[in-house]
Enzyme design. Structure first.
Site, PDB file in Angstrom:
ATOM      1  N   SER A   1       1.168  -1.295   0.034  1.00 42.67           N
ATOM      2  CA  SER A   1      -0.153   0.330   0.129  1.00 42.67           C
ATOM      3  C   SER A   1       0.727   1.394  -0.156  1.00 42.67           C
ATOM      4  CB  SER A   1      -1.012  -0.151   1.413  1.00 42.67           C
ATOM      5  OG  SER A   1      -1.191   1.297   1.435  1.00 42.67           O
TER       6      SER A   1
ATOM      7  N   TYR B   1      -1.560  -0.682  10.432  1.00 41.08           N
ATOM      8  CA  TYR B   1      -0.641  -0.657   9.196  1.00 41.08           C
ATOM      9  C   TYR B   1      -0.260  -0.536   7.590  1.00 41.08           C
ATOM     10  CZ  TYR B   1      -3.413  -1.036   4.361  1.00 41.08           C
ATOM     11  OH  TYR B   1      -3.823  -0.833   3.411  1.00 41.08           O
TER      12      TYR B   1
HETATM   13  P1  NAP Z   1     -11.703  -6.360   0.823  1.00 39.20           P
HETATM   14  O1  NAP Z   1     -12.284  -5.604   0.003  1.00 39.20           O
HETATM   15  O2  NAP Z   1     -11.741  -5.925   2.452  1.00 39.20           O
HETATM   16  O3  NAP Z   1     -10.932  -6.798   0.813  1.00 39.20           O
HETATM   17  C1  NAP Z   1      -9.715  -8.243   2.085  1.00 39.20           C
HETATM   18  C2  NAP Z   1      -9.700  -9.081   1.578  1.00 39.20           C
HETATM   19  O4  NAP Z   1      -8.976 -10.122   2.667  1.00 39.20           O
HETATM   20  C3  NAP Z   1     -10.788  -9.752   1.948  1.00 39.20           C
HETATM   21  O5  NAP Z   1     -11.166 -11.145   0.402  1.00 39.20           O
HETATM   22  C4  NAP Z   1     -10.521 -11.010   3.406  1.00 39.20           C
HETATM   23  O6  NAP Z   1     -12.019 -11.983   2.986  1.00 39.20           O
HETATM   24  C5  NAP Z   1     -10.102 -11.007   3.219  1.00 39.20           C
HETATM   25  N1  NAP Z   1      -9.282 -11.487   4.298  1.00 39.20           N
HETATM   26  C6  NAP Z   1      -9.223 -10.663   5.892  1.00 39.20           C
HETATM   27  N2  NAP Z   1      -8.467 -11.462   6.828  1.00 39.20           N
HETATM   28  C7  NAP Z   1      -8.081 -12.195   6.556  1.00 39.20           C
HETATM   29  C8  NAP Z   1      -7.688 -14.110   6.718  1.00 39.20           C
HETATM   30  N3  NAP Z   1      -7.149 -13.193   7.982  1.00 39.20           N
HETATM   31  N4  NAP Z   1      -7.920 -14.341   6.589  1.00 39.20           N
HETATM   32  C9  NAP Z   1      -7.930 -14.837   4.946  1.00 39.20           C
HETATM   33  N5  NAP Z   1      -8.729 -13.667   4.375  1.00 39.20           N
HETATM   34  C10 NAP Z   1      -8.721 -12.307   4.986  1.00 39.20           C
HETATM   35  O7  NAP Z   1     -10.545  -4.767   0.394  1.00 39.20           O
HETATM   36  P2  NAP Z   1      -9.084  -4.911  -0.555  1.00 39.20           P
HETATM   37  O8  NAP Z   1      -9.245  -3.279  -0.234  1.00 39.20           O
HETATM   38  O9  NAP Z   1      -9.051  -5.548  -1.389  1.00 39.20           O
HETATM   39  O10 NAP Z   1      -7.394  -5.337   0.172  1.00 39.20           O
HETATM   40  C11 NAP Z   1      -7.252  -6.126  -0.444  1.00 39.20           C
HETATM   41  C12 NAP Z   1      -5.851  -5.698   0.174  1.00 39.20           C
HETATM   42  O11 NAP Z   1      -5.589  -4.700  -0.393  1.00 39.20           O
HETATM   43  C13 NAP Z   1      -4.951  -5.918   1.587  1.00 39.20           C
HETATM   44  O12 NAP Z   1      -3.746  -6.313   1.393  1.00 39.20           O
HETATM   45  C14 NAP Z   1      -4.748  -4.102   1.441  1.00 39.20           C
HETATM   46  O13 NAP Z   1      -3.952  -3.973   2.806  1.00 39.20           O
HETATM   47  C15 NAP Z   1      -4.719  -3.493   0.329  1.00 39.20           C
HETATM   48  N6  NAP Z   1      -4.525  -2.475   0.164  1.00 39.20           N
HETATM   49  C16 NAP Z   1      -6.255  -1.677   0.187  1.00 39.20           C
HETATM   50  C17 NAP Z   1      -6.598  -0.301  -0.332  1.00 39.20           C
HETATM   51  C18 NAP Z   1      -7.432   0.336  -0.909  1.00 39.20           C
HETATM   52  O14 NAP Z   1      -7.701   1.264  -0.881  1.00 39.20           O
HETATM   53  N7  NAP Z   1      -8.377  -0.698  -0.755  1.00 39.20           N
HETATM   54  C19 NAP Z   1      -5.309   0.133  -1.025  1.00 39.20           C
HETATM   55  C20 NAP Z   1      -4.278  -0.223  -0.453  1.00 39.20           C
HETATM   56  C21 NAP Z   1      -3.921  -1.253  -0.350  1.00 39.20           C
HETATM   57  P3  NAP Z   1     -12.444 -12.577   3.966  1.00 39.20           P
HETATM   58  O15 NAP Z   1     -13.548 -11.476   5.073  1.00 39.20           O
HETATM   59  O16 NAP Z   1     -13.643 -13.059   3.744  1.00 39.20           O
HETATM   60  O17 NAP Z   1     -11.313 -13.420   4.801  1.00 39.20           O
END
Ligand code: NAP
Length: 271
Positions: free
Chosen positions: A152, A165
């Site tokens: 990120s 985070y």
């Molecule tokens: P999201 O829609 O909330 O997806 C997060 C995913 O992580 C879900 O599929 C969730 O699935 C899974 N997860 C969470 N805890 C888990 C666990 N203990 N074991 C297995 N799976 C788990 O958010 P997203 O934005 O796609 O996030 C994906 C990645 O992108 C993350 O690493 C986040 O830090 C990164 N990111 C996001 C942003 C943003 O602005 N959205 C920006 C930069 C980086 P379950 O709840 O079904 O387990």
């Protein structure tokens, strides 16, 4: 992925086996979009997350080339033995995408709950490391493979309430580069993609499902979509195998940097 210069993402040679892609966090957001993108290109998908019903819908959508695995990456023994849960046809993993991640512990560090901070660290650091450690040996043995970690911009730029985070994503950045250092000559590539604000369920998870706050946070802004990130990932992995993109930082065009701030108030000087 077959040891020649062809990448995973280029049109596969029909005489060769479809590459297998393991995506953690495949039930939502970037992980889900990545699973769909590679499935559209003919890859076999292993979709891993905690919410099995969501993964089952993805299997229904993608068909027999998608296998769902219920996985909580904070359960380190499950994470390190993930391949044991896979059917034979899905056990050779060509690409691992570590997308599972959370940013719990809303507000400044001093008001965050310890359990939320701990879970963020366990998911983003321990979980990612455990899955990677489990998959790497088979890639090294084959002399080919790709690991893509979702970092990120929060890992590079501090901001109020970023605390664990941002620090966990700084770990993901440096871990990815250190993997490159250890894996030189192994044929295994490592990439860290560092997105800016992306419209997913991420903010809702962080803000405890408060729809008004989530709406305020995302607003009508032109943010990245999970499909944008998946497309960049797909492109990067599709480059010839002698090319390794180490880090990709990407942002919405409308997102940029802010200047250092001063505190509005400070305690009296007691020195
Ligand atoms: P999201 O829609 O909330 O997806 C997060 C995913 O992580 C879900 O599929 C969730 O699935 C899974 N997860 C969470 N805890 C888990 C666990 N203990 N074991 C297995 N799976 C788990 O958010 P997203 O934005 O796609 O996030 C994906 C990645 O992108 C993350 O690493 C986040 O830090 C990164 N990111 C996001 C942003 C943003 O602005 N959205 C920006 C930069 C980086 P379950 O709840 O079904 O387990």
């Amino acid at each position: 992925m077959n040891g020649d210069s062809r990448s995973i993402a280029t049109v596969p040679d029909p005489s060769k086996k479809a590459p297998t892609v393991l995506v953690t966090g495949a039930s939502s957001g970037i992980g889900l979009a990545t699973a769909r993108r590679f499935a559209a290109a003919g890859s076999r998908i292993i979709a891993a997350a905690r919410r099995l019903e969501r993964l089952q819908s993805l299997v229904d959508e993608l068909g027999a080339n998608c296998h769902a695995v219920e996985l909580d990456v904070t359960d380190v023994s499950s994470a390190t033995s993930i391949t044991d849960k896979l059917p034979e046809a899905f056990r050779t993993i060509d690409l691992l995408v570590n997308s599972a991640g959370v940013a719990l512990g809303d507000g400044p560090i001093q008001s965050a709950q310890w359990g939320d901070l701990q879970r963020t660290i366990q998911t983003n650091i321990m979980g990612l490391t455990a899955v990677t450690h489990a998959i790497l040996p088979q890639m090294i043995a084959r002399g080919a493979g790709d690991i893509v970690n979702i970092g990120s911009i929060a890992g590079s730029y501090p901001y109020p309430t970023g605390h664990v985070y941002g620090a966990s994503k700084a770990f993901v950045h440096q871990f990815s580069l250190n993997l490159r250092a250890d894996l030189a000559g192994s044929g295994v590539r490592v990439l860290c993609i560092e997105p800016g604000t992306t419209r997913t369920e991420f903010a809702a998870v962080r803000m405890g499902q408060d729809p008004e706050r989530v709406q305020d946070f995302y607003g009508e802004r032109r943010l990245l979509t999970p499909e944008d990130v998946a497309e960049v990932l797909f492109f990067a992995v599709g480059l010839p195998r002698h090319v390794n993109l180490n880090v990709i930082e990407m942002m919405p065009t409308d997102q940029a940097f802010s200047f250092f701030r001063f505190a509005d108030q400070t305690p009296p000087d007691r020195s």
